[in-house]
Design an enzyme around this catalytic site. Structure first.
Site, PDB file in Angstrom:
ATOM      1  N   GLY A 153      16.245   1.599   8.100  1.00 15.46           N
ATOM      2  CA  GLY A 153      17.473   1.451   7.323  1.00 15.46           C
ATOM      3  C   GLY A 153      17.300   2.063   5.954  1.00 15.46           C
ATOM      4  N   GLY A 213      16.106   1.884   2.902  1.00 12.67           N
ATOM      5  CA  GLY A 213      15.140   1.013   2.235  1.00 12.67           C
ATOM      6  C   GLY A 213      15.130   1.214   0.737  1.00 12.67           C
ATOM      7  N   LYS A 264      19.261   7.053  -4.757  1.00 10.25           N
ATOM      8  CA  LYS A 264      17.975   6.971  -4.052  1.00 10.25           C
ATOM      9  C   LYS A 264      16.893   6.553  -5.033  1.00 10.25           C
ATOM     10  CE  LYS A 264      14.911   9.450  -0.918  1.00 10.25           C
ATOM     11  NZ  LYS A 264      14.707  10.659  -0.126  1.00 10.25           N
ATOM     12  N   ASP A 268       9.013  -0.848  -2.105  1.00 13.25           N
ATOM     13  CA  ASP A 268       9.508  -1.359  -3.380  1.00 13.25           C
ATOM     14  C   ASP A 268      10.911  -0.849  -3.714  1.00 13.25           C
ATOM     15  OD1 ASP A 268       8.996   1.284  -3.852  1.00 13.25           O
ATOM     16  OD2 ASP A 268       7.495   0.955  -5.410  1.00 13.25           O
ATOM     17  N   GLY A 269      11.482  -0.057  -2.810  1.00 17.06           N
ATOM     18  CA  GLY A 269      12.840   0.440  -3.046  1.00 17.06           C
ATOM     19  C   GLY A 269      12.931   1.511  -4.123  1.00 17.06           C
ATOM     20  N   ARG A 307      22.328  11.241  -4.559  1.00 22.03           N
ATOM     21  CA  ARG A 307      22.545  12.273  -3.547  1.00 22.03           C
ATOM     22  C   ARG A 307      23.898  12.070  -2.885  1.00 22.03           C
ATOM     23  NH1 ARG A 307      18.225  10.921   1.346  1.00 22.03           N
ATOM     24  NH2 ARG A 307      19.003   8.833   1.753  1.00 22.03           N
ATOM     25  N   ASP A 322      15.461   9.437  12.607  1.00 17.01           N
ATOM     26  CA  ASP A 322      16.187   8.750  11.528  1.00 17.01           C
ATOM     27  C   ASP A 322      16.420   9.683  10.344  1.00 17.01           C
ATOM     28  OD1 ASP A 322      13.261   8.205  11.707  1.00 17.01           O
ATOM     29  OD2 ASP A 322      13.540   7.566   9.639  1.00 17.01           O
ATOM     30  N   ASN A 323      15.837  10.870  10.385  1.00 16.94           N
ATOM     31  CA  ASN A 323      16.083  11.848   9.318  1.00 16.94           C
ATOM     32  C   ASN A 323      16.973  12.986   9.790  1.00 16.94           C
ATOM     33  OD1 ASN A 323      14.435  10.358   7.635  1.00 16.94           O
ATOM     34  ND2 ASN A 323      12.612  11.583   8.031  1.00 16.94           N
ATOM     35  N   ASP A 359      16.825  13.790   3.815  1.00 16.34           N
ATOM     36  CA  ASP A 359      15.583  13.063   3.546  1.00 16.34           C
ATOM     37  C   ASP A 359      14.443  14.028   3.234  1.00 16.34           C
ATOM     38  OD1 ASP A 359      17.049  10.817   3.896  1.00 16.34           O
ATOM     39  OD2 ASP A 359      15.686   9.861   5.299  1.00 16.34           O
TER      40      ASP A 359
HETATM   41  P1  AMP Z   1      11.445   8.468   4.828  1.00 13.72           P
HETATM   42  O1  AMP Z   1      10.091   8.880   5.259  1.00 13.72           O
HETATM   43  O2  AMP Z   1      11.704   8.660   3.352  1.00 13.72           O
HETATM   44  O3  AMP Z   1      12.526   9.032   5.671  1.00 13.72           O
HETATM   45  O4  AMP Z   1      11.479   6.863   4.988  1.00 13.72           O
HETATM   46  C1  AMP Z   1      11.300   6.184   6.213  1.00 13.72           C
HETATM   47  C2  AMP Z   1      11.788   4.753   6.084  1.00 13.72           C
HETATM   48  O5  AMP Z   1      11.032   4.059   5.103  1.00 13.72           O
HETATM   49  C3  AMP Z   1      13.236   4.649   5.664  1.00 13.72           C
HETATM   50  O6  AMP Z   1      13.820   3.567   6.350  1.00 13.72           O
HETATM   51  C4  AMP Z   1      13.147   4.393   4.183  1.00 13.72           C
HETATM   52  O7  AMP Z   1      14.263   3.726   3.692  1.00 13.72           O
HETATM   53  C5  AMP Z   1      11.880   3.561   4.062  1.00 13.72           C
HETATM   54  N1  AMP Z   1      11.201   3.740   2.775  1.00 13.72           N
HETATM   55  C6  AMP Z   1      10.502   4.810   2.354  1.00 13.72           C
HETATM   56  N2  AMP Z   1      10.021   4.617   1.114  1.00 13.72           N
HETATM   57  C7  AMP Z   1      10.427   3.387   0.734  1.00 13.72           C
HETATM   58  C8  AMP Z   1      10.254   2.591  -0.453  1.00 13.72           C
HETATM   59  N3  AMP Z   1       9.556   3.031  -1.490  1.00 13.72           N
HETATM   60  N4  AMP Z   1      10.834   1.379  -0.471  1.00 13.72           N
HETATM   61  C9  AMP Z   1      11.538   0.927   0.567  1.00 13.72           C
HETATM   62  N5  AMP Z   1      11.729   1.604   1.703  1.00 13.72           N
HETATM   63  C10 AMP Z   1      11.184   2.825   1.791  1.00 13.72           C
HETATM   64 MG    MG Z   2      14.222   8.852   6.115  1.00  8.86          MG
END
Ligand code: AMP
Ligand code: MG
Length: 495
Positions: free
Chosen positions: A90, A92, A113, A125-126, A176, A252-253, A262
């Site tokens: 989701g 995140g 973001k 940590d979002g 974004r 998911d990307n 992403d």
């Molecule tokens: P990504 O590799 O950026 O596509 O992220 C894969 C998943 O991990 C997605 O669901 C993101 O929302 C979550 N995610 C990545 N980095 C973080 C973060 N620092 N805090 C929370 N969720 C994250």
């Molecule tokens: Mg992603």
């Protein structure tokens, strides 16, 4: 006292798919400040510089205050990550502000973001670090300027907030923007959780909002799947043509609209190495440059399974079978332009193959080699113009000169069959062979300066990369091939 920024929100997504998202509030960044704004994206949203200077724009894009009329939310999805199904992912660390109506009535979803945790942050940590936010900000707008479909970037905010990764870095927020951030993973989530009503509503929503033409056909779901197949094939073909490696092609990307999304450890090719892997966590090379076309199809297979309540196996197979021809057509049409050919002949495939083989063998810069085809002239007396190409292609390594000489002779013969003279051809060719791309080393230089509080390189790069095909002779040094250190930069997923 600042005025309140006026954005025309209509928040369609949360209204129609309330079950797919949860309400969230951004967590303000400590000591944040606006670094830069994309003039092109600002205009798309119908905003002006005054809106930045005279309203609470800065606070909104830093997540300090919520925009009036917005519906702040994070969405749930699932996805195949490196081939393994993960049943819940989701947003995140991406918080949607809601959708706004921009220029010409276009609806845009705006996401902050790095604006703090959401119900889908899992252990994260979002937050997003400045380094990766600069890369995403610059890449989004640079890809758009190259004509590659992508999510866009409106603004970049930096801060004093410490964010813990391999090292302590500073937090940042990119705003974004996309017509939609709906991913293959959204379909996978509802399908694999057996939630048919929700899956149906998601499909209906997409048909109405994004694929209205498909809605009018006899079999709307088939038409929608075919359109997503086509969007994806065209997208990946453009990546291959411009030498873009995404690095994390998890489902998911993947955008249903066929947008690049992403941005993580992505890279443009420096030397032409088809097996190039940009993601240092990708130990098997699943997402290597030359694997992207087949991974695009693999991902579409994962999506297509979620259409199995609406479509027969034969219909699904039929839709997927369109991937390869669309990919090849798009790829070759663009390669025809890059080679500067007014028509595509059967023998041109061989000419292209030999050219790419020379680039690979000589280990030379992919982007610059194509660009320097604009130094090849038909007229013998202008032949010495090819010198820069020779310098690039045979350089100090002084490998097999003869192969290039032979190929150039063939190429010049082939150009004689063109309907264009040199000037016409070169002008057209220059529109497809970029002079300026976001090379890793350029991004890295901008990042290192920015970490010292100097944002001038970000500004310079965004201006130069807004016109990647223009000569811009004063910026010539930004077209230099990467120095050795820049070719081996390690970019991880932890951003
Ligand atoms: P990504 O590799 O950026 O596509 O992220 C894969 C998943 O991990 C997605 O669901 C993101 O929302 C979550 N995610 C990545 N980095 C973080 C973060 N620092 N805090 C929370 N969720 C994250
Ligand atoms: Mg992603």
């Amino acid at each position: 006292m600042h005025k309140v920024l006026s954005l025309k929100f209509d928040n369609h997504l949360v209204k129609h798919l309330p079950f797919q998202s949860q309400k969230v509030a951004p967590v303000p960044l400590i000591g944040s400040h606006l670094v830069t704004v994309s003039p092109a994206m600002l205009a798309e949203l119908g905003l002006t510089k005054d809106d930045i200077n005279q309203t609470n724009f800065n606070d909104i894009v830093a997540g300090k205050v919520q925009a009036e009329g917005g519906a702040y939310h994070a969405q749930v999805y699932a996805g195949h990550q490196f081939g393994q199904f993960v049943s819940q992912l989701g947003d995140g660390r991406a918080i949607s502000m809601g959708e706004v109506i921009g220029k010409n009535g276009q609806r845009w979803d705006l996401q902050l973001k790095g604006a703090g945790i959401t119900p889908y942050s899992r252990m994260g940590d979002g937050r997003a670090v400045l380094r990766s936010s600069i890369r995403e900000y610059l890449a989004s707008e640079a890809m758009h300027a190259l004509g590659i479909p992508t999510t866009r970037a409106l603004s970049l905010v930096a801060s004093d907030l410490d964010v813990h990764r391999e090292q302590i870095e500073k937090g940042a927020v990119v705003t974004r923007v996309a017509q939609s951030f709906i991913r293959f993973g959204h379909f996978e989530y509802w399908f694999h959780h057996g939630k048919k009503a929700e899956l149906n509503q998601l499909a209906d929503y997409c048909l109405t909002e994004y694929f209205p033409v498909c809605r009018e056909t006899e079999n709307p779901h088939l038409a929608m799947l075919e359109t997503i197949v086509k969007n994806t094939a065209e997208l990946v073909a453009k990546w291959q043509v411009y030498g873009f490696t995404h690095g994390v092609m998890n489902t998911d990307n993947m955008s249903i609209l066929g947008l690049t999304m992403d941005y993580g450890p992505f890279a443009f090719l420096d030397d032409y190495q088809p097996g190039f892997i940009c993601n240092q966590s990708d130990h098997t090379g699943r997402y290597a440059f030359d694997q992207q076309p087949s991974i695009g199809l693999w991902n579409l297979n994962a999506l297509a399974i979620t259409f199995s309540d609406w479509l027969s196996t034969d219909e699904i197979r039929e839709a997927l079978s369109q991937y390869e021809p669309v990919f090849i057509k798009t790829y070759l049409e663009l390669m025809q332009q890059k080679l500067g050919l007014s028509r595509w002949l059967e023998t041109d495939q061989k000419l292209l193959g030999e050219w790419l083989a020379i680039l690979q063998k000589q280990g030379v810069d992919y982007t610059n080699a194509f660009r320097l085809l604009n130094t090849v002239y038909l007229a013998d007396e202008r032949n010495e113009q090819c010198q820069p190409l020779f310098v690039l292609l045979v350089s100090d390594k002084a490998k097999d000169h003869q192969q290039l000489v032979n190929w150039l002779a063939k190429y010049r013969l082939r150009l004689q069959q063109n309907d264009w003279d040199d000037e016409e051809r070169i002008a057209l060719q220059n529109q497809y062979n970029a002079k300026y791309i976001l090379r890793n080393y350029l991004a890295q230089q901008a990042i290192e300066r920015a970490e010292q509080g100097d944002y001038s390189e970000i500004e310079a790069l965004q201006n130069i990369l807004a016109n990647p095909f223009a000569e811009q002779p004063q910026w010539h040094k930004y077209a230099s091939p990467s120095p050795e250190w820049g070719k081996t930069l390690e970019i991880s997923c932890s951003s």
